[in-house]
Scaffold this motif. Structure first.
Motif: not given
Length: 248
Positions: A54-64, A66-69
């Motif tokens: 849950a926390t990783s998917l939430t953080a992944l959305y934020a980083h995506a 920002a173009g960091h994925v």
């Protein structure tokens, strides 16, 4: 202190560490579930996988956003860990509780040591070795499946040193890898997840997700190295406590 309050406080601390440090924070989830909330090691690793996902998917959305994925490279790295994560997740339920505790104490100590060491710098001229990248991805998947930890403290250095990612891309892409591995391991623990105490796991997960957003703001105000040192020493104390508990 009631179980609900303990779950909320522990979840908030885990999320705060994840958001502030980008990796390693989930290592606190398992000992918190065992020693504060009364879970067995097997239950704690399964619950931790849910929290990590849950926390990783939430953080992944934020980083995506920002173009960091780096989706293509991250997906290939994660693919190498899917099968090991699933196999290790199935094996975890059959291992002795003391063995899981000892293994987790070792991983917590390793995470602390890595946080205390200077971060590796990316080398854009380094040749990417596919075999080494696949091995690193498989090892990370097995770790996630067996012990219920995201492994960000291993994934980020691996992406920097093996795939020559710069740090922001490594942190963002590591969240993709962690999410995939966690979901693969959870697929083999579906029955065990249904038996968890959701009155505890639910609030813990929600607090962790919210804490992760606050952790990102904290990281902007406090120097990263200082945060890492404080967290690393706390993690060493947790590892020592778990080791003593397992052998006595």
């Amino acid at each position: 202190m009631s179980t609900l309050i303990l779950a909320l406080v522990a979840g908030g601390v885990v999320g705060l560490a994840l958001g502030a440090l980008g990796g390693g924070g989930s290592v606190l989830a398992v000992p918190a579930l065992i020693y504060l909330l009364g879970f067995t090691p097997a239950e704690a690793t399964t619950a931790s996988l849910l929290i990590v996902t849950a926390t990783s998917l939430t953080a992944l959305y934020a980083h995506a956003r920002a173009g960091h994925v780096r989706w293509k490279a991250g997906a290939a790295f994660a693919a190498a860990g899917v099968l090991p994560a699933a196999l290790a997740g199935a094996a975890a339920a059959r291992l002795p509780q003391a063995a899981l505790t000892l293994a987790f104490a070792g991983v917590a100590a390793l995470a602390a040591v890595k946080m205390l060491r200077p971060a590796a710098a990316a080398d854009g001229n380094r040749e990417v070795r596919r075999g080494r990248a696949a091995g690193a991805g498989a090892g990370l998947g097995a770790l996630t499946g067996l012990l219920g930890v995201g492994g960000g403290f291993l994934a980020v250095p691996a992406l920097v040193t093996v795939l020559a990612f710069e740090m922001r891309a490594a942190v963002g892409t590591s969240l993709l890898v962690i999410s995939v591995n966690s979901l693969a391991s959870l697929a083999t623990r579906f029955g065990a997840a249904g038996a968890l105490d959701w009155a505890v796991v639910g609030p813990f997960t929600a607090a962790a997700v919210l804490g992760a957003w606050d952790g990102k703001r904290l990281a902007a105000k406090v120097s990263g190295p200082r945060l890492q040192r404080v967290f690393a020493f706390a993690l060493l104390a947790v590892a020592a406590f778990m080791l003593v508990e397992a052998v006595t």
